[in-house]
Structure formats: C-alpha cells, structure tokens
Design an enzyme around this catalytic site. Structure first.
Site, PDB file in Angstrom:
ATOM      1  N   ARG A  45       0.806  -1.235   0.000  1.00  0.00           N
ATOM      2  CA  ARG A  45       0.000   0.000   0.000  1.00  0.00           C
ATOM      3  C   ARG A  45       0.834   1.277   0.000  1.00  0.00           C
ATOM      4  O   ARG A  45       0.591   2.188  -0.780  1.00  0.00           O
ATOM      5  CB  ARG A  45      -0.944   0.032   1.216  1.00  0.00           C
ATOM      6  CG  ARG A  45      -2.265  -0.633   0.982  1.00  0.00           C
ATOM      7  CD  ARG A  45      -2.798  -1.165   2.279  1.00  0.00           C
ATOM      8  NE  ARG A  45      -1.905  -2.212   2.735  1.00  0.00           N
ATOM      9  CZ  ARG A  45      -2.022  -3.491   2.395  1.00  0.00           C
ATOM     10  NH1 ARG A  45      -3.020  -3.868   1.656  1.00  0.00           N
ATOM     11  NH2 ARG A  45      -1.155  -4.400   2.808  1.00  0.00           N
ATOM     12  N   THR A  46       1.804   1.365   0.904  1.00  0.00           N
ATOM     13  CA  THR A  46       2.527   2.632   1.021  1.00  0.00           C
ATOM     14  C   THR A  46       3.255   2.924  -0.290  1.00  0.00           C
ATOM     15  O   THR A  46       3.172   4.015  -0.839  1.00  0.00           O
ATOM     16  CB  THR A  46       3.511   2.581   2.207  1.00  0.00           C
ATOM     17  OG1 THR A  46       2.762   2.228   3.378  1.00  0.00           O
ATOM     18  CG2 THR A  46       4.170   3.917   2.437  1.00  0.00           C
ATOM     19  N   LYS A  73      26.412  -6.309  -4.461  1.00  0.00           N
ATOM     20  CA  LYS A  73      27.875  -6.198  -4.611  1.00  0.00           C
ATOM     21  C   LYS A  73      28.476  -5.634  -3.346  1.00  0.00           C
ATOM     22  O   LYS A  73      29.629  -5.187  -3.331  1.00  0.00           O
ATOM     23  CB  LYS A  73      28.202  -5.271  -5.785  1.00  0.00           C
ATOM     24  CG  LYS A  73      27.631  -5.710  -7.108  1.00  0.00           C
ATOM     25  CD  LYS A  73      28.003  -4.682  -8.163  1.00  0.00           C
ATOM     26  CE  LYS A  73      27.278  -4.916  -9.459  1.00  0.00           C
ATOM     27  NZ  LYS A  73      27.452  -3.771 -10.364  1.00  0.00           N
ATOM     28  N   HIS A 122       5.499   5.986  11.289  1.00  0.00           N
ATOM     29  CA  HIS A 122       4.963   5.902   9.927  1.00  0.00           C
ATOM     30  C   HIS A 122       4.031   7.103   9.752  1.00  0.00           C
ATOM     31  O   HIS A 122       2.806   6.974   9.740  1.00  0.00           O
ATOM     32  CB  HIS A 122       4.204   4.578   9.776  1.00  0.00           C
ATOM     33  CG  HIS A 122       3.900   4.185   8.373  1.00  0.00           C
ATOM     34  ND1 HIS A 122       3.984   5.059   7.302  1.00  0.00           N
ATOM     35  CD2 HIS A 122       3.481   2.993   7.853  1.00  0.00           C
ATOM     36  CE1 HIS A 122       3.651   4.414   6.191  1.00  0.00           C
ATOM     37  NE2 HIS A 122       3.340   3.164   6.510  1.00  0.00           N
TER      38      HIS A 122
HETATM   39  C1  NCD Z   1       1.954  -0.983   8.014  1.00  0.00           C
HETATM   40  C2  NCD Z   1       3.447  -0.759   8.052  1.00  0.00           C
HETATM   41  O1  NCD Z   1       4.148  -1.038   7.090  1.00  0.00           O
HETATM   42  O2  NCD Z   1       3.868  -0.280   9.075  1.00  0.00           O
HETATM   43  N1  NCD Z   1       1.380  -1.078   6.770  1.00  0.00           N
HETATM   44  C3  NCD Z   1       1.201   0.027   5.999  1.00  0.00           C
HETATM   45  O3  NCD Z   1       2.103   0.792   5.743  1.00  0.00           O
HETATM   46  N2  NCD Z   1      -0.042   0.246   5.533  1.00  0.00           N
HETATM   47  C4  NCD Z   1       1.474  -1.995   8.976  1.00  0.00           C
HETATM   48  C5  NCD Z   1       2.129  -3.337   9.078  1.00  0.00           C
HETATM   49  O4  NCD Z   1       3.096  -3.664   8.402  1.00  0.00           O
HETATM   50  O5  NCD Z   1       1.627  -4.122   9.863  1.00  0.00           O
END
Ligand code: NCD
Length: 299
Positions: A45-46, A73, A122
């Site tokens: 998703r991100t 490398k 995040h």
């Molecule tokens: C999350 C992350 O990567 O922190 N997912 C996201 O970015 N939507 C949650 C997770 O990995 O559980």
C-alpha cells in the site's frame, strides 16, 4: 554505442559541452519533479499509493529495486541513498531500522519522507488515518473521544505515529491499549515514555481479554494491527490470546464505531467482517492516495 574506440573526437567534445548545458538548465527548465521510492523493506500500500499519488500530481517515479540493486555487490544503504539523491527531487524511504530516516537527514539535503522506519514511526499512514477518522468525526474540535488500539502496540509504527498525531491535535482523546502484556508499550521504550509523559490522564490499558467486550462497547474508533513478528527478538507463541474480531464481539458496539486497520492483516479481522459498515480499512487504502497527493503537493 559499443566501444569508446569507435567514438569521434568531435562527438566526445559535444557530450562534454551538452552535459554542461543540461547541468545548468536542469532545475530551471524542468518543473516535473522526480520522486525516488526507496523501499528497503516490503510494502504494498505505502509504495503503490505513493506511486499512484505521484502520477496523479504529474510527477515522475524512480523506484529502487532493492533486490537487484548493488547491495548484492556489497554496497551500503548509505551509498545507495546518497546516489539516488543525485537523481531525484524528493526521497521517500522505508527502512527496517528505527531512526534510520532521522540519520539520513544528517547527510541528505533533498526533502525526505519517512515511509516507515522499523518499529519507529509511519507519519504518512497516521495522516491518512486521521483523514479517514475525520470523514466521520471532527477531531480538531476538542471534544472527548475514545479510540482503542489493539494488537501489537509495542512494535506497530502506525500506532506510534497515530497516537503522537492525535495527541497533538486533541487533548481530550482517550486512548485504550488493548493487548497482552508482551505487546503493550514497555517501560523504557520511547513510546512508553511519550504516553506516560504526555497522555498520563487519558490512557487505559486492557490486559484482560475477558472484559474486552466492555472496552469495545465504549469506543468511537477501534484501530486493529497485526503482530509484527519480523520485529521481535523473542519467539512469539501463537497461543497468546490477542484480540481477534468477530460479529459477536462488535454486536453491541456504538452505532457509529469505525473499525480501522493499516493492513496487511493476518487473522485479527476475518474477511467475513469486510461488508460490515463499521469496517473502514479499505477507505483508509483509498484515502492513502489523496493524503499522499496532498503531502507531495505541499512539499
Ligand atoms: C503498516 C506498516 O508497514 O507499518 N502497513 C502500511 O504501511 N499500511 C502496517 C504493518 O506492516 O503491519
């Protein structure tokens, strides 16, 4: 162009001259921005919502394929990032190490967006979570509001950023952390210190899955997360009782409760609940594009 031996002297001189011209002109004449996607850790998703957002605002994407990169490398992530900085206008970085993006700020001059650093933060996920909540409630008004955070509170960077964000905009939010003791914030951790210094009067811990129904019935938002097994330095036993939602558990919750999840999910929310109008995790997925468009536009 096969061999240097074949090149005419005049052609070589022209390359030098034109390189100079392009160097001088680059930023002034080209207003299409290039965004570097550097994911040193898996993402669906991100990564893709950033890519979609970049296309929609008319930018260009340069995406590092980490597995086929020069890390094979022996190149360091530091050198990889220093290199890609030279190709792009903005860097969007995800890394398994907490604090890594903060370190990058010391040696990278171009704007950087943290797309997730280990069990740290995040921030763009928190902003899209806020946007999703605000489609139903107005959190900018200082009204009392109850949010339950369940699953892996200790290692979920999405929870950490969301709590920092919500506490910044509304001091009347009450946070209930619903988990087993091993996955609650731990003494000495940055997140534990933050909530104990900043949200002292509005946090509540729920260790017992027996009274979980009672907890859930009071909430306006329930934010579920998966267990971040990849971040644990202990073997997590699957027989630990963490919250797994069911129709029965949410039967008597508030009519306007919204259930969220940053995804990916494991088994904490069964797919059979997806059509329940309280479940908004695919709204979050969609909102991720709009919120990231806004972030990129403003940067
Ligand atoms: C999350 C992350 O990567 O922190 N997912 C996201 O970015 N939507 C949650 C997770 O990995 O559980």
């Amino acid at each position: 162009m096969n061999s240097i031996k074949d090149l005419h002297l005049e052609f070589i001189k022209n390359i030098m001259v034109y390189s100079d011209k392009f160097k001088l002109l680059d930023f002034k004449t080209n207003d299409t921005r290039i965004f570097g996607l550097l994911f040193f850790e898996p993402s669906t998703r991100t990564c893709l919502s950033f890519e979609s957002a970049i296309h929609k605002i008319g930018g260009k994407v340069l995406k590092l394929d980490y597995n086929s990169s020069s890390k094979n490398k022996g190149e360091s992530d530091y050198d990889t990032i220093k290199t890609i900085e030279k190709y792009v206008d903005v860097l969007i970085i995800r890394h398994p190490e907490k604090g890594f993006i903060n370190e990058c700020l010391k040696f990278i001059k171009k704007p950087i967006i943290n797309a997730g650093d280990g069990d740290g933060e995040h921030p763009t996920q928190a902003l899209l979570d806020l946007y999703t909540i605000n489609n139903f409630y107005d959190l900018f008004q200082d009204k009392p509001f109850k949010i339950g955070l369940a699953g892996d509170i200790r290692y979920s960077r999405t929870i950490h950023s969301l709590v920092y964000l919500l506490n910044k905009i509304n001091k009347n939010i009450e946070f209930t952390f619903i988990s087993i003791p091993q996955l609650l914030p731990q003494k000495g951790d940055e997140f534990y210190n933050y909530i104990n210094n900043n949200c002292k009067n509005n946090i509540c811990y729920s260790y017992s899955m027996n009274d979980v129904k009672n907890q859930l019935n009071q909430l306006d938002v329930l934010y579920m997360t998966r267990i971040q097994k990849e971040r644990m330095d202990f073997t997590f036993q699957n027989n630990h009782q963490i919250l797994i939602l069911s129709e029965d558990l949410i039967k008597n919750t508030k009519d306007n409760l919204i259930i969220m999840h940053p995804l990916p999910r494991n088994d904490e929310i069964p797919e059979t609940l997806d059509n329940n109008p309280k479940c908004k995790y695919f709204d979050q997925v969609e909102n991720g594009v709009y919120v990231r468009m806004a972030i990129l536009h403003l940067i």
